[in-house]
Design a protein around this motif. Sequence first.
Motif, PDB file in Angstrom:
ATOM      1  N   GLY A  29       0.820  -1.208   0.000  1.00 37.42           N
ATOM      2  CA  GLY A  29       0.000   0.000   0.000  1.00 37.42           C
ATOM      3  C   GLY A  29       0.850   1.254   0.000  1.00 37.42           C
ATOM      4  N   GLN A  30       1.937   1.231   0.748  1.00 37.82           N
ATOM      5  CA  GLN A  30       2.823   2.389   0.794  1.00 37.82           C
ATOM      6  C   GLN A  30       3.568   2.582  -0.517  1.00 37.82           C
ATOM      7  OE1 GLN A  30       5.149   1.580   4.361  1.00 37.82           O
ATOM      8  NE2 GLN A  30       3.762   2.845   5.583  1.00 37.82           N
ATOM      9  N   ARG A  31       3.930   1.479  -1.163  1.00 34.56           N
ATOM     10  CA  ARG A  31       4.600   1.576  -2.466  1.00 34.56           C
ATOM     11  C   ARG A  31       3.651   2.145  -3.519  1.00 34.56           C
ATOM     12  NH1 ARG A  31       6.765  -4.394  -2.889  1.00 34.56           N
ATOM     13  NH2 ARG A  31       7.249  -3.809  -5.037  1.00 34.56           N
ATOM     14  N   LEU A  32       2.383   1.769  -3.439  1.00 32.03           N
ATOM     15  CA  LEU A  32       1.392   2.350  -4.346  1.00 32.03           C
ATOM     16  C   LEU A  32       1.223   3.849  -4.086  1.00 32.03           C
ATOM     17  CD1 LEU A  32      -1.348  -0.440  -4.419  1.00 32.03           C
ATOM     18  CD2 LEU A  32       0.083   0.307  -6.328  1.00 32.03           C
ATOM     19  N   PHE A  33       1.256   4.242  -2.818  1.00 28.37           N
ATOM     20  CA  PHE A  33       1.196   5.653  -2.445  1.00 28.37           C
ATOM     21  C   PHE A  33       2.301   6.431  -3.160  1.00 28.37           C
ATOM     22  CE2 PHE A  33       2.341   9.317   0.031  1.00 28.37           C
ATOM     23  CZ  PHE A  33       1.176   9.793   0.602  1.00 28.37           C
ATOM     24  N   ASP A  34       3.520   5.897  -3.101  1.00 24.47           N
ATOM     25  CA  ASP A  34       4.660   6.568  -3.732  1.00 24.47           C
ATOM     26  C   ASP A  34       4.548   6.562  -5.253  1.00 24.47           C
ATOM     27  OD1 ASP A  34       5.877   7.163  -1.293  1.00 24.47           O
ATOM     28  OD2 ASP A  34       6.969   5.253  -1.249  1.00 24.47           O
ATOM     29  N   ALA A  35       4.161   5.406  -5.812  1.00 22.67           N
ATOM     30  CA  ALA A  35       4.079   5.299  -7.272  1.00 22.67           C
ATOM     31  C   ALA A  35       3.033   6.238  -7.845  1.00 22.67           C
ATOM     32  CB  ALA A  35       3.750   3.851  -7.665  1.00 22.67           C
ATOM     33  N   ALA A  36       1.932   6.418  -7.105  1.00 25.80           N
ATOM     34  CA  ALA A  36       0.851   7.296  -7.578  1.00 25.80           C
ATOM     35  C   ALA A  36       1.121   8.761  -7.270  1.00 25.80           C
ATOM     36  CB  ALA A  36      -0.474   6.870  -6.938  1.00 25.80           C
ATOM     37  N   GLY A  37       2.173   9.036  -6.524  1.00 23.49           N
ATOM     38  CA  GLY A  37       2.500  10.426  -6.192  1.00 23.49           C
ATOM     39  C   GLY A  37       1.458  11.099  -5.318  1.00 23.49           C
ATOM     40  N   LEU A  38       0.884  10.339  -4.387  1.00 20.74           N
ATOM     41  CA  LEU A  38      -0.189  10.899  -3.559  1.00 20.74           C
ATOM     42  C   LEU A  38       0.295  12.005  -2.631  1.00 20.74           C
ATOM     43  CD1 LEU A  38      -2.254   7.700  -2.652  1.00 20.74           C
ATOM     44  CD2 LEU A  38      -2.695   9.398  -4.427  1.00 20.74           C
ATOM     45  N   ASN A  39       1.594  12.058  -2.391  1.00 20.99           N
ATOM     46  CA  ASN A  39       2.132  13.142  -1.565  1.00 20.99           C
ATOM     47  C   ASN A  39       1.974  14.501  -2.244  1.00 20.99           C
ATOM     48  OD1 ASN A  39       4.278  11.930  -3.356  1.00 20.99           O
ATOM     49  ND2 ASN A  39       5.370  13.777  -2.707  1.00 20.99           N
ATOM     50  N   GLU A  40       1.732  14.500  -3.549  1.00 19.64           N
ATOM     51  CA  GLU A  40       1.603  15.759  -4.287  1.00 19.64           C
ATOM     52  C   GLU A  40       0.219  16.386  -4.137  1.00 19.64           C
ATOM     53  OE1 GLU A  40       2.636  14.923  -8.295  1.00 19.64           O
ATOM     54  OE2 GLU A  40       4.679  14.261  -7.813  1.00 19.64           O
ATOM     55  N   CYS A  41      -0.715  15.662  -3.520  1.00 19.71           N
ATOM     56  CA  CYS A  41      -2.078  16.213  -3.407  1.00 19.71           C
ATOM     57  C   CYS A  41      -2.274  17.002  -2.118  1.00 19.71           C
ATOM     58  CB  CYS A  41      -3.122  15.110  -3.527  1.00 19.71           C
ATOM     59  SG  CYS A  41      -3.272  14.042  -2.077  1.00 19.71           S
ATOM     60  N   PHE A  42      -1.239  17.118  -1.296  1.00 20.81           N
ATOM     61  CA  PHE A  42      -1.360  17.919  -0.082  1.00 20.81           C
ATOM     62  C   PHE A  42      -0.018  18.555   0.254  1.00 20.81           C
ATOM     63  CE2 PHE A  42      -0.216  13.633   1.233  1.00 20.81           C
ATOM     64  CZ  PHE A  42       0.789  13.836   2.158  1.00 20.81           C
ATOM     65  N   LYS A  43      -0.087  19.582   1.093  1.00 25.68           N
ATOM     66  CA  LYS A  43       1.110  20.295   1.516  1.00 25.68           C
ATOM     67  C   LYS A  43       1.380  20.019   2.995  1.00 25.68           C
ATOM     68  CE  LYS A  43      -0.479  24.361   0.515  1.00 25.68           C
ATOM     69  NZ  LYS A  43      -1.837  24.002   0.071  1.00 25.68           N
ATOM     70  N   LYS A  44       2.573  20.344   3.428  1.00 23.59           N
ATOM     71  CA  LYS A  44       2.936  20.170   4.826  1.00 23.59           C
ATOM     72  C   LYS A  44       1.983  20.975   5.699  1.00 23.59           C
ATOM     73  CE  LYS A  44       6.844  20.437   8.034  1.00 23.59           C
ATOM     74  NZ  LYS A  44       8.280  20.775   8.190  1.00 23.59           N
ATOM     75  N   GLY A  45       1.448  20.339   6.720  1.00 24.95           N
ATOM     76  CA  GLY A  45       0.516  21.010   7.621  1.00 24.95           C
ATOM     77  C   GLY A  45      -0.937  20.874   7.230  1.00 24.95           C
ATOM     78  N   ASP A  46      -1.221  20.354   6.026  1.00 20.85           N
ATOM     79  CA  ASP A  46      -2.609  20.178   5.581  1.00 20.85           C
ATOM     80  C   ASP A  46      -3.302  19.079   6.381  1.00 20.85           C
ATOM     81  OD1 ASP A  46      -2.454  22.125   3.681  1.00 20.85           O
ATOM     82  OD2 ASP A  46      -2.433  20.772   1.948  1.00 20.85           O
ATOM     83  N   ARG A  47      -4.592  19.285   6.651  1.00 17.13           N
ATOM     84  CA  ARG A  47      -5.418  18.236   7.243  1.00 17.13           C
ATOM     85  C   ARG A  47      -5.899  17.331   6.113  1.00 17.13           C
ATOM     86  NH1 ARG A  47      -9.936  19.229   9.122  1.00 17.13           N
ATOM     87  NH2 ARG A  47     -10.000  17.674  10.774  1.00 17.13           N
ATOM     88  N   VAL A  48      -5.484  16.080   6.143  1.00 14.55           N
ATOM     89  CA  VAL A  48      -5.755  15.150   5.051  1.00 14.55           C
ATOM     90  C   VAL A  48      -6.786  14.109   5.498  1.00 14.55           C
ATOM     91  CG1 VAL A  48      -4.760  13.516   3.417  1.00 14.55           C
ATOM     92  CG2 VAL A  48      -3.401  15.468   4.210  1.00 14.55           C
ATOM     93  N   ALA A  49      -7.936  14.112   4.853  1.00  9.57           N
ATOM     94  CA  ALA A  49      -8.969  13.112   5.119  1.00  9.57           C
ATOM     95  C   ALA A  49      -8.638  11.849   4.332  1.00  9.57           C
ATOM     96  CB  ALA A  49     -10.343  13.644   4.709  1.00  9.57           C
ATOM     97  N   ILE A  50      -8.552  10.731   5.019  1.00  8.50           N
ATOM     98  CA  ILE A  50      -8.365   9.442   4.357  1.00  8.50           C
ATOM     99  C   ILE A  50      -9.717   8.741   4.392  1.00  8.50           C
ATOM    100  CG2 ILE A  50      -7.155   7.242   4.383  1.00  8.50           C
ATOM    101  CD1 ILE A  50      -4.822   8.653   5.731  1.00  8.50           C
ATOM    102  N   LYS A  51     -10.392   8.737   3.251  1.00 12.98           N
ATOM    103  CA  LYS A  51     -11.761   8.206   3.191  1.00 12.98           C
ATOM    104  C   LYS A  51     -11.719   6.697   2.984  1.00 12.98           C
ATOM    105  CE  LYS A  51     -16.218   7.893   2.832  1.00 12.98           C
ATOM    106  NZ  LYS A  51     -16.229   6.421   2.851  1.00 12.98           N
ATOM    107  N   ALA A  52     -12.212   5.981   3.979  1.00 10.24           N
ATOM    108  CA  ALA A  52     -12.283   4.528   3.912  1.00 10.24           C
ATOM    109  C   ALA A  52     -13.669   4.089   4.368  1.00 10.24           C
ATOM    110  CB  ALA A  52     -11.195   3.901   4.785  1.00 10.24           C
TER     111      ALA A  52
END
Length: 251
Positions: A29-52
């Motif tokens: 799951g973490q490798r998919l996170f990196d491959a998809a570049g999900l870190n680019e959808c938020f900035k440092k300090g942003d409140r990130v909702a993980i919808k599950a």
Amino acid sequence: MTMGRTSKVYFMSPRASTGNVALSYVSKGQRLFDAAGLNECFKKGDRVAIKAHCGEWNNTGYLRPSIVAGIVEKVKEYGGEPFVTDTTTLIYGSRLGRVIAQDMYKTAARNGYNEATLGAPFVVADGDYGLDDVKVKIDGNFLNYAYVARAIADADAMIAVTHFKGHTTGVYGGAIKNLGIGCTSKRGKTATHMMTSPIYGIGAKWPFHPEKCRGKDCISYQTCLELCPVRAVKLKETPPYIEWDRKKCVG
């Protein structure tokens, strides 16, 4: 898929081998996170909702919380402030596990969705009774507004972590349902299901057979009276024992 472009789809086998941490569900799951570049959808300090989807009571149809915890770790690694979130169900019912927040927190914890296992708070996004939302104007074929659960609407960014599921009428559900239905409040779900439509809604189309009601001889008669939030259902002492005000009904 977008116009003229094809979406990237990543696949990893569920197989693993003893002792190889890189082949664990969490690592994949973490490798998919990196491959998809999900870190680019938020900035440092942003409140990130993980919808599950936290799953139903005594059911198995949800992602292992360890996979979601792995995504939480990645969000933290890039400076985000994650919280895992879900919303209450549309239908009010006395034997359902996600009707109100109080029930949903119990169900989520039973399925391993709590701060201790996830590494982030689990939040019921539409509030105690599923009524806390933000009205958003949309340009739809049938809908003019969406009612987005407030905690999700107030987040700076969102990552959808979705399991594949079946549905009695929609056949298959996935990321689109996780967002389009799963991110809305009760009235958002009511609108999307067109339950209050004057043409297709419950009040307009559903058959009603009051002659079949046995009144207080029915062991569940109290449920009919207590579950309607607008009191569109009434019970009488003489047949037909039940009355339903279609115009008052909100679905």
